[in-house]
Write an enzyme that holds these catalytic residues in place. Structure first.
Site, short mmCIF file in Angstrom:
data_model
loop_
_atom_site.label_atom_id
_atom_site.label_comp_id
_atom_site.label_asym_id
_atom_site.label_seq_id
_atom_site.Cartn_x
_atom_site.Cartn_y
_atom_site.Cartn_z
N ASP A 124 -36.02 -58.74 25.27
CA ASP A 124 -36.56 -58.96 26.66
C ASP A 124 -36.71 -57.83 27.84
OD1 ASP A 124 -34.56 -62.06 25.97
OD2 ASP A 124 -36.76 -61.69 25.96
N HIS A 183 -26.28 -58.68 24.64
CA HIS A 183 -26.74 -59.73 23.59
C HIS A 183 -25.40 -60.31 22.86
CE1 HIS A 183 -28.58 -61.48 20.21
NE2 HIS A 183 -29.76 -61.34 20.59
C1 SDX Z 1 -32.35 -63.52 24.07
O1 SDX Z 1 -28.98 -65.40 20.51
C2 SDX Z 1 -30.13 -64.67 20.53
O2 SDX Z 1 -30.27 -64.45 19.14
C3 SDX Z 1 -31.16 -64.55 21.49
C4 SDX Z 1 -32.34 -63.91 21.67
C5 SDX Z 1 -33.08 -64.46 20.33
O3 SDX Z 1 -34.11 -63.77 19.88
O4 SDX Z 1 -33.07 -65.62 20.09
O5 SDX Z 1 -31.97 -62.60 20.90
C6 SDX Z 1 -33.27 -63.84 22.75
O6 SDX Z 1 -31.67 -64.80 24.50
C7 SDX Z 1 -31.67 -62.32 24.39
C8 SDX Z 1 -30.76 -62.21 25.40
C9 SDX Z 1 -31.50 -62.40 26.78
N1 SDX Z 1 -30.81 -62.54 27.92
C10 SDX Z 1 -30.59 -61.51 28.86
O7 SDX Z 1 -31.00 -60.40 29.01
C11 SDX Z 1 -29.73 -62.15 30.02
C12 SDX Z 1 -28.75 -61.04 30.41
N2 SDX Z 1 -27.78 -61.03 29.36
C13 SDX Z 1 -26.51 -61.70 29.60
O8 SDX Z 1 -26.34 -62.80 30.29
C14 SDX Z 1 -25.57 -61.52 28.35
O9 SDX Z 1 -25.55 -60.38 27.89
C15 SDX Z 1 -25.89 -62.58 27.34
C16 SDX Z 1 -26.20 -63.93 27.61
C17 SDX Z 1 -27.18 -62.24 26.32
C18 SDX Z 1 -24.96 -62.69 26.39
O10 SDX Z 1 -23.72 -62.98 26.73
P1 SDX Z 1 -22.38 -63.04 26.18
O11 SDX Z 1 -22.25 -62.76 24.73
O12 SDX Z 1 -21.93 -64.58 26.28
O13 SDX Z 1 -21.24 -62.17 26.69
P2 SDX Z 1 -20.83 -62.28 28.09
O14 SDX Z 1 -21.76 -63.18 29.06
O15 SDX Z 1 -19.41 -62.95 27.95
O16 SDX Z 1 -20.70 -60.78 28.52
C19 SDX Z 1 -19.44 -59.91 27.96
C20 SDX Z 1 -19.20 -59.07 29.17
C21 SDX Z 1 -18.79 -59.63 30.62
O17 SDX Z 1 -18.26 -58.95 31.40
P3 SDX Z 1 -16.61 -59.53 31.45
O18 SDX Z 1 -16.29 -60.99 31.82
O19 SDX Z 1 -15.96 -59.15 29.77
O20 SDX Z 1 -15.84 -58.41 32.20
O21 SDX Z 1 -20.63 -58.04 29.48
C22 SDX Z 1 -20.87 -58.48 30.85
C23 SDX Z 1 -20.34 -59.54 31.36
O22 SDX Z 1 -20.12 -59.69 32.55
N3 SDX Z 1 -22.35 -58.50 30.71
C24 SDX Z 1 -23.36 -57.94 31.41
C25 SDX Z 1 -24.44 -58.19 30.94
N4 SDX Z 1 -24.39 -59.03 29.72
C26 SDX Z 1 -22.94 -59.21 29.75
N5 SDX Z 1 -22.93 -57.16 32.70
C27 SDX Z 1 -24.16 -56.99 33.15
N6 SDX Z 1 -25.40 -57.14 32.74
C28 SDX Z 1 -25.69 -57.65 31.75
N7 SDX Z 1 -26.74 -58.05 31.24
#
Ligand code: SDX
Length: 427
Positions: free
Chosen positions: A362, A305
């Protein structure tokens, strides 16, 4: 902490105001930065940017705290109802019994939709994704309810808000019925908001339908958990669309489109599909390895998140609700065991601990929705149904802000400097 911060550039030293909210981080007021320095700030993804001030929802991502108008999501999901939370977000305080009854009555009497709207559905293929239908049908509402699109009139704003909250369940149920070839079911005024939705979705004209109170309460709680979440991507989309003066129906349609993305609201559908693809606990390590592999685009859906660097408090409530619903329905879903073991393995893995990746709202929701009988492609529609309350509350808060102006970010330009046009014969 002082109320100013100093910024030194090559030619000058600026003193910028640090503004305080009621709780949470201060913000640096940079509204005059470009005028004073000729420079923009740079923050793609808005990881350190406050786009507005708001009194609706507060999140402390480090502590895993979520408050709506000061009330914790734990208390609201346990003691309140979705309609009461809708009133709280819209009006700012918990309603008296008469106020809540009046609000329920108002919303109930807006649940029917213009009969011609049902023609819209017939233009879609039966296998159209319900979110595609919702984007189209909600955007079209302004063609049917033009009498509540003058955003300068508080009365019309409130009627449009009530119409959107009231009609989303009807439109969502119609999208489901259309996809399975069953007739649309009209709303009933003697049912609760959530009970009405369940009946419009699952009843058939051939027999009576009894709302299961356990399912009704569980789904109402799921709607509370999805009602609002500060300046998330879809809410920011609604605010940006609304800042141009677009009508509320168009703004909510924009929010639905943004929510559909798998990184946002589409994650609930993607998370259950992922859990089903994993299938058994033995296959979990391979998927965790893929999630950690930089060269593999696979991510654990329902994990991570932007704001929560602790357990999403909504996921805690959701997991508890899974247990209640599965035992009430006497369903033993092996996917729940896969989810629990996946969570446990991830939370003990250094990669997820170092990056502070926890289950989000989720991760578990799909297991409950599937047990209730919803197909996976309806999960994000349910998210949009519930989040309409937050979107409408934010839209009203923004439109009624006297300082409101159109949102128009700038950029760091990386394209070519000006160059002369070359006629095609000389290229
Ligand atoms: C919702 O914003 C809100 O409030 C949203 C929400 C709401 O109620 O409105 O809470 C609802 O959208 C919840 C999130 C649902 N999405 C997912 O579950 C999809 C999987 N999660 C990710 O894609 C990610 O965690 C996000 C999109 C939710 C957040 O992404 P960020 O904050 O931009 O973080 P990032 O992509 O830069 O990740 C940071 C690091 C990265 O690694 P590095 O590049 O630093 O080495 O963490 C890793 C990412 O690769 N990472 C994950 C991961 N999520 C982040 N690695 C594996 N699995 C994951 N799920």
């Amino acid at each position: 902490m002082s109320d100013t911060v100093k910024l030194t550039t090559d030619s000058k030293e600026l003193e910028l105001k640090a503004l305080s909210g009621s709780v949470g981080p201060k913000v640096i007021d940079i509204r005059k930065l470009y005028a004073q320095t000729g420079m923009f700030t740079y923050d793609p993804g808005f990881t350190s940017t406050a786009s507005c001030d708001s009194a609706l929802t507060y999140i402390d991502g480090d502590e895993g705290v979520l408050l709506h108008r000061g009330y914790s999501i734990e208390e609201l999901s346990e003691k309140s109802s979705f309609m009461e939370v809708a009133y709280l977000l819209l009006r700012g305080s918990l309603p008296s019994k008469d106020e809540l009854d009046g609000f329920n009555n108002t919303i109930t009497r807006h649940t029917m939709v213009h009969e011609q709207l049902s023609q819209f559905y017939r233009g879609f293929r039966r296998d159209a994704h319900p979110m595609a239908i919702m984007c189209g049908v909600v955007g079209a509402l302004s063609a049917f309810y033009h009498d509540s699109t003058d955003i300068t009139d508080p009365q019309q704003r409130m009627i449009a808000s009530h119409r959107l909250i009231a009609k989303m369940p009807t439109l969502a149920a119609m999208a489901y019925k259309y996809s399975i070839g069953q007739p649309f079911v009209y709303p009933r005024n003697d049912l609760s908001y959530t009970g009405n939705f369940l009946r419009m979705t699952f009843s058939v004209p051939a027999e009576e339908y009894e709302v299961n109170p356990v399912i009704e309460q569980a789904l109402d709680r799921i709607f509370i958990l999805h009602a609002d979440h500060e300046q998330n991507a879809s809410t920011s989309t609604v605010r940006l669309a609304g800042s141009s003066g677009a009508n509320p129906f168009a703004c909510i349609a924009a929010g639905i489109a943004c929510l559909w993305g798998p990184a946002h609201g589409g994650a609930n559908e993607a998370a259950l599909n992922m859990l089903r693809e994993i299938g058994t606990p033995e296959r979990i390590p391979a998927y965790i390895a893929r999630a950690k592999n930089k060269d593999d685009p696979f991510r654990l859906m329902g994990f991570g998140h932007r704001v929560y660097k602790n357990y999403d408090p909504r996921a805690t409530v959701m997991q508890k609700t899974v247990r209640e619903v599965l035992s009430a329905l006497k369903v033993n879903d092996p996917i729940f065991d896969v989810a629990l073991q996946l969570e446990d393995m991830a939370l003990h893995d250094d990669y997820f601990r170092e990056k502070k990746l926890f289950p989000n709202v989720d991760f578990y929701s799909g297991i409950i929705l599937s047990a209730i009988g919803f197909p996976t492609d309806m999960f994000t529609v349910l998210f949009a149904l519930a989040r309409t309350v937050g979107w409408v509350a934010h839209w009203n808060e923004m439109i009624s802000d006297p300082e409101q102006k159109i949102g128009r970010p700038r950029q760091l330009y990386t394209g070519p400097a000006q160059r002369p046009y070359v006629p095609v014969a000389q290229r």
